[in-house]
Design a protein around this motif. Structure first.
Motif, PDB file in Angstrom:
ATOM      1  N   ASN A  76       0.814  -1.213   0.000  1.00 38.30           N
ATOM      2  CA  ASN A  76       0.000   0.000   0.000  1.00 38.30           C
ATOM      3  C   ASN A  76       0.849   1.265   0.000  1.00 38.30           C
ATOM      4  N   LYS A  77       1.915   1.257   0.745  1.00 37.12           N
ATOM      5  CA  LYS A  77       2.853   2.377   0.904  1.00 37.12           C
ATOM      6  C   LYS A  77       2.136   3.717   1.068  1.00 37.12           C
ATOM      7  N   PRO A  78       1.509   3.959   2.218  1.00 31.13           N
ATOM      8  CA  PRO A  78       0.820   5.236   2.435  1.00 31.13           C
ATOM      9  C   PRO A  78       1.785   6.405   2.449  1.00 31.13           C
TER      10      PRO A  78
ATOM     11  N   ILE B 162      -0.532  -0.817  -9.315  1.00 32.64           N
ATOM     12  CA  ILE B 162      -1.981  -0.640  -9.259  1.00 32.64           C
ATOM     13  C   ILE B 162      -2.331   0.839  -9.387  1.00 32.64           C
ATOM     14  N   ASP B 163      -1.510   1.693  -8.790  1.00 31.14           N
ATOM     15  CA  ASP B 163      -1.605   3.145  -8.988  1.00 31.14           C
ATOM     16  C   ASP B 163      -0.480   3.595  -9.907  1.00 31.14           C
ATOM     17  N   ASP B 164      -0.556   4.844 -10.370  1.00 28.78           N
ATOM     18  CA  ASP B 164       0.602   5.442 -11.027  1.00 28.78           C
ATOM     19  C   ASP B 164       1.726   5.513 -10.006  1.00 28.78           C
TER      20      ASP B 164
ATOM     21  N   ASN C 159       6.161   9.327  -5.173  1.00 31.53           N
ATOM     22  CA  ASN C 159       5.485   8.417  -4.243  1.00 31.53           C
ATOM     23  C   ASN C 159       6.276   7.135  -3.993  1.00 31.53           C
ATOM     24  N   GLY C 160       7.545   7.124  -4.361  1.00 30.80           N
ATOM     25  CA  GLY C 160       8.417   6.022  -3.972  1.00 30.80           C
ATOM     26  C   GLY C 160       8.422   4.846  -4.906  1.00 30.80           C
ATOM     27  N   CYS C 161       8.610   5.103  -6.203  1.00 32.37           N
ATOM     28  CA  CYS C 161       8.650   4.006  -7.167  1.00 32.37           C
ATOM     29  C   CYS C 161       9.886   3.130  -6.956  1.00 32.37           C
ATOM     30  N   LEU C 162       9.863   1.971  -7.576  1.00 32.79           N
ATOM     31  CA  LEU C 162      11.035   1.107  -7.552  1.00 32.79           C
ATOM     32  C   LEU C 162      12.180   1.755  -8.319  1.00 32.79           C
TER      33      LEU C 162
ATOM     34  N   GLY D 195      12.025   4.525  -3.012  1.00 31.82           N
ATOM     35  CA  GLY D 195      12.164   5.741  -2.231  1.00 31.82           C
ATOM     36  C   GLY D 195      11.020   5.921  -1.251  1.00 31.82           C
ATOM     37  N   ALA D 196      11.130   6.953  -0.433  1.00 30.41           N
ATOM     38  CA  ALA D 196      10.058   7.313   0.499  1.00 30.41           C
ATOM     39  C   ALA D 196       8.877   7.887  -0.277  1.00 30.41           C
ATOM     40  N   ASN D 197       7.694   7.769   0.297  1.00 31.92           N
ATOM     41  CA  ASN D 197       6.488   8.334  -0.318  1.00 31.92           C
ATOM     42  C   ASN D 197       6.232   9.714   0.281  1.00 31.92           C
ATOM     43  N   THR D 198       6.479  10.738  -0.501  1.00 31.71           N
ATOM     44  CA  THR D 198       6.280  12.123  -0.055  1.00 31.71           C
ATOM     45  C   THR D 198       5.135  12.802  -0.808  1.00 31.71           C
ATOM     46  N   SER D 199       4.293  12.004  -1.467  1.00 29.57           N
ATOM     47  CA  SER D 199       3.320  12.545  -2.416  1.00 29.57           C
ATOM     48  C   SER D 199       2.012  13.017  -1.791  1.00 29.57           C
ATOM     49  N   GLY D 200       1.683  12.522  -0.586  1.00 33.62           N
ATOM     50  CA  GLY D 200       0.377  12.826  -0.023  1.00 33.62           C
ATOM     51  C   GLY D 200      -0.698  11.852  -0.443  1.00 33.62           C
TER      52      GLY D 200
END
Length: 287
Positions: A117-119, A149-151, A156-159, A219-224
């Protein structure tokens, strides 16, 4: 208009060679929207406690738990989903299995599976090799599949991957990394981690397949917003089990966790044997 995708996917020689050379291959649009939507809804059912989690491990983001987050805003991933009635339609999807069998042969087992999920606010996944977690081999008979599943993008921390890192045929020492989630071990050798990565920005349905010795992370998810994906690891049913030298600390960690849950002493190797599952879907394309 929505069109149903065929159950087969025959790799081209160029795709095969790219995988052999670089250790990974992205296939665009391998899954359709309706299929991805079903997986997302199933995940939300787990978040809301609508369905019994059974043997699925619910992993929460430690840093977000401290902030009082709950449900979808807290759960980082569901681990070992390949026995769930809905999620197994991913791990045993004929189109996915068709690609897997073209790389590692037709007699395969699902060894590991995750809905991630990586919130927003989730930490990075340090650079690592999946082979570090596996007490079985050889590496050439193992492959991972990871479907967006999402963009997914850098924000937002892609591979990310280090192309051709699998060609060194080295399993690097891994260590516990500060500020990383439980069991997120990583490579600390600067000769490896200083190399420039390739960011794998992907659209929903895009799927990357990669070699277990390929160095990769996220990476870290900083997208909101969330960054949802679904993933599985496959191995030939004929792999041999043996613990590798760099896995000592991890093996003790896994064995300790198994003992706390079951009350029994289960070896690192047997943990993987017991949770794996033979794939029953027949391969479609000729090798």
């Amino acid at each position: 208009m929505l069109t149903e995708l065929p159950n087969t996917y025959l790799l081209s020689e160029e795709q095969r060679q790219f995988y052999m050379d670089n250790g990974y291959l992205v296939i665009k649009g391998l899954f359709d929207f309706a299929t991805l939507y079903n997986y997302k809804q199933r995940f939300l059912q787990f978040c809301k406690g609508i369905v019994d989690r059974g043997s699925i491990l619910v992993v929460k983001e430690a840093s977000l738990k401290a902030k009082g987050m709950t449900g979808e805003e807290l759960i980082n991933k569901l681990q070992d989903i390949h026995y769930d009635d809905v999620f197994m339609t991913y791990t045993e999807h004929p189109r996915l299995i068709d690609v897997v069998t073209q790389f590692i042969g037709p007699d395969i087992r699902v060894m590991n599976s995750m809905f991630i999920n990586k919130p927003s606010g989730s930490t990075r996944h340090p650079p690592h090799q999946d082979m570090f977690y596996f007490p079985f081999g050889p590496a050439e008979k193992i492959i991972a599949a990871w479907t967006a599943i999402d963009d997914v993008n850098v924000e937002n921390g892609c591979l990310y991957v280090l192309p051709q890192s699998h060609k060194r045929n080295i399993l690097y020492p891994h260590e516990n990394i500060a500020a990383a989630n439980n069991m997120y071990h990583g490579i600390v050798d600067p000769a490896v981690t200083s190399q420039p990565p390739v960011q794998l920005e992907m659209s929903p349905g895009d799927t990357v397949f990669f070699h277990p010795l390929l160095v990769h992370g996220s990476g870290a998810n900083t997208s909101g917003r969330h960054r949802k994906c679904i993933s599985a690891h496959y191995a030939s049913a004929a792999v041999a089990y043996a613990r590798a030298a760099p896995q000592g600390a991890l093996a003790r960690e896994v064995e300790g966790a198994a003992r706390r849950v079951t009350g029994a002493r289960i070896s690192f190797e047997d943990t993987w044997r017991y949770k794996s599952k033979q794939v029953t879907v027949q391969p479609q394309s000729k090798l």
